[in-house]
Every structure is written in structure tokens, then in C-alpha cells.
Write an enzyme that holds these catalytic residues in place. Sequence first.
Site, PDB file in Angstrom:
ATOM      1  CG  ASN A 163      43.163  37.790  31.478  1.00  0.00           C
ATOM      2  OD1 ASN A 163      43.180  38.839  32.106  1.00  0.00           O
ATOM      3  ND2 ASN A 163      42.039  37.129  31.216  1.00  0.00           N
ATOM      4  CD  GLU A 164      40.186  36.738  35.263  1.00  0.00           C
ATOM      5  OE1 GLU A 164      39.539  35.726  34.920  1.00  0.00           O
ATOM      6  OE2 GLU A 164      39.646  37.790  35.638  1.00  0.00           O
ATOM      7  CG  ASP A 200      39.797  41.163  43.339  1.00  0.00           C
ATOM      8  OD1 ASP A 200      40.774  41.075  44.110  1.00  0.00           O
ATOM      9  OD2 ASP A 200      38.749  41.770  43.626  1.00  0.00           O
ATOM     10  NE  ARG A 231      42.899  41.765  45.781  1.00  0.00           N
ATOM     11  CZ  ARG A 231      42.130  41.857  46.882  1.00  0.00           C
ATOM     12  NH1 ARG A 231      42.658  42.275  48.009  1.00  0.00           N
ATOM     13  NH2 ARG A 231      40.866  41.531  46.824  1.00  0.00           N
ATOM     14  CD  GLU A 279      38.785  41.488  32.405  1.00  0.00           C
ATOM     15  OE1 GLU A 279      37.788  41.106  33.067  1.00  0.00           O
ATOM     16  OE2 GLU A 279      39.425  40.731  31.661  1.00  0.00           O
ATOM     17  CE1 TYR A 321      35.793  41.571  29.380  1.00  0.00           C
ATOM     18  CE2 TYR A 321      33.474  41.538  29.961  1.00  0.00           C
ATOM     19  CZ  TYR A 321      34.544  40.973  29.321  1.00  0.00           C
ATOM     20  OH  TYR A 321      34.391  39.817  28.598  1.00  0.00           O
TER      21      TYR A 321
END
Length: 421
Positions: A145-146, A187, A192, A248, A279
Site C-alpha cells: 500500500n502506497e 495517486d 501513476r 481509497e 475512506y
Amino acid sequence: MYFTQLALIAGLAINAANAISQISIKGSKFFTDDGNQFFVKGVAYQLSEMDPLSDTEQCKRDASLMQKLGANAIRVFHVDAGGDHQGCMDAFKDVGIYIFVDLDTFTTYILQDEPFWNQTQLSSYEKVLDEFQKYDNTAGVFVGNEIMTRPNGTQAAPYIKAAARDIKAYRDSKNYRKIPVGYSAADIADLRPMVQNYLACGTNASESLDFFSLNVYEWCGQSSYVTSGYSDLEKNATDYNIPIFFSETGCITARPRTFEDQRQIFGVMADVWSGAIVYEWIQEANNYGLVSYGPSVDVTSAGAVITRSGTPTPVSPDYSNLLTQWSSVKPLGVKQSAYKPSNSAPACPTSMRGIWEVDGNVKLPSLGQHAILATSTAGASPTGSAASATATKKSGSSGGKEIAVMSVGLSGVLLGFIWWL
């Protein structure tokens, strides 16, 4: 004998009533076992940094209100693989709610500054998969995640694919059903397109992600399909070969949240995008919550404590606004039997100085490898692994492992691999 047969019939009827179709992937879409396309209408569910799927009674209370909201999925960021999840998984299953669960923990996630992928990490991921493959309402798992939030963090990209490769190989070696394996990206506009394409590229599907998702907070207040950039997201994913959805979303810079983006996600974008996860469920210091469990608390005051269990009370008007939006959107989708996938894997992006540091379809790191980042200029400042702010403008316990964005100058990056001992 007669009563035994009645009991057996009754038991089968109960099991059928409580059954839920498993989720699988065909081409760029999710489908249920009955052949219907599945669109994610989810909420992020992490009541604390502990395992939220271990308190059956709390799960039952939350599941009931989520059902009224119109949710069919939750995302859980942290779980204890050794915990008892049967009660919570059943509570969500009984109201038609699926679970997307992150495999990593605060100590096993992949770093963007000095990425490595070793047996300790893989074993930890495997334990989570071992636990959640037992449940029919496990819709998918995330290997990260991220992780990448800036250009000089993109050397972590091959390690994300290596994690997906190894967890998919483990899944198949254990003869588990093919639970989809994906990634949730920050993002970052400059990154991206490359991240999205790289994680799906290549001719070997065993080394690519099964699905891709984005944490997007760009539709704020009275925005539009074009102004928010959603039109660009749609355009860039039109030919994507695997499912893509918002992992999210829910900008709070303009209050109250009206969630008008949901009409677009489940409307004009539904031909490409597979839904969204809002979220988040619990009201925390970051003010993204849809419900609270106690009286309003000034989280800035000394000693303030947020109640993290009890009867969920909708936060007004956010909860009702989302309910209104979701109840008004019902994408038809396509039947699995009629769907003929035609999109091929994207080309692996070539390196771009200062933006993307992975050149094409590079060989993935083996289990035990560790990347060394060498810089040709001073001033590349690592963020570390414990920063609390994220690339997607939120903070709080739910996403505590995400890494902060920093603007750094980097004129050259050399990527090398050594054995991680």
C-alpha cells in the site's frame, strides 16, 4: 430416521442461506460465482492499529449498519494472522460483505528507500493468506500500500512484483482458490501511469498483479468529471488488462462530503473501473469517519481518547450522503459468459530520468535480495518507514504504515542487488 432427514435438510437450507459467492477475475473485471460482474462498494475498516476482525460482536454491529449503507466490501489494513476471525468473517458474509485484506504488517512491508524481499516477509504474508483463504468472502489481498510516493522510490517496483509472484506461487502450490493478488498505489500524478502499467506488464502472468487500485482524493466538493482528473483516470485505464478500482477515496477539504464522484465511478467509468472503497468507517482525528462510537471528542485536547468500539452512530451528513449516492447507482455490468476479454498487457515503461527508474521488463529480484540505492548527487533524503502523513492527504491509525511524500532532488539513480542475509 425421518427426523434425521428433516434435520439434514434444515442444515443444508441454513448453509445455502448463509452462502456467499466467491470472487474471481476474468480479464479486467471481477465476477461472482453466479456469473455476475462485481463492483466494489466498500469502506476502509481499521478501528485501530490492532486486528479489527477479532471482535465478533463489534463486527456484527458494524456489518448491520454497513449493510444499510449499501456496502458490499471492506478493506482491512492490518490483521493478526494467528487470531480467530471466524466470527467476524461470518458476520460480514451474512450481510453480503466481502473483505480485501493487506498481507503486510508494520514490520514486513516493502520499503521504498532500500527495498528488500526476504523469507521473513514472505512467511508473514503466507500466514495471512493461510488464514483468510478459508473464507469465501475474502475478495482479494494486497501485497503493498502506497510503497512508492516519489520518483527515487520507484526502485521498489520490482520488489512489489516479486512479492506478488511469490505469494501467487504459494497460493497455487497449496491448491487454494485463486484469490486475486493486487496492489494499492498512491495517486502521484507523475508516477501513476508508469506504476499502473509496470505492475501489469510482461508476458508472464505469474509475475504480474491480478488487480491494481489507486488511493485517490482528487474529487473535492463541487467538482466535476474533468476538473477532478477522473476523465484522465478513465482514459489512462481504458485498455487496461486487469481490474482496476479506487482502493481509497473521499476528499474532506470541502465539507460536508457529498460523494458526488460515486455517480461517475459507478456510471460513465463503470465500463473500465470496478468500484471504490471510501475512506473510512470510524471517525478519528483525521475526520474521515462515517460513524463514531461515542460522544464527539476534541482530539486536539490533552488526553483525548477516541472510542473505538460500541454502537456505531452515523456521522451526519456524510453517512447519509454516501447512502444516497450508492442507492442511486446500480451498474449493470456484463455477464461473465458474454464477456470476451481483448485487452493485452501494457508495455513495460522505460526509464525516465527523475521520474521512473526501472527500465522495461527487468528481471525480478529473487527471494533474499536487497536493493542498494546509489545517488550521484547529494541531498536525496529518505523519509523512513514511520512517517504518518501520506501521499493521499490523510493520516490516522488506519493507514499508519504509509510513507510520507517528500520533494527531493535526484539527478541519477543506480540500482543494484545484493543478497540479503
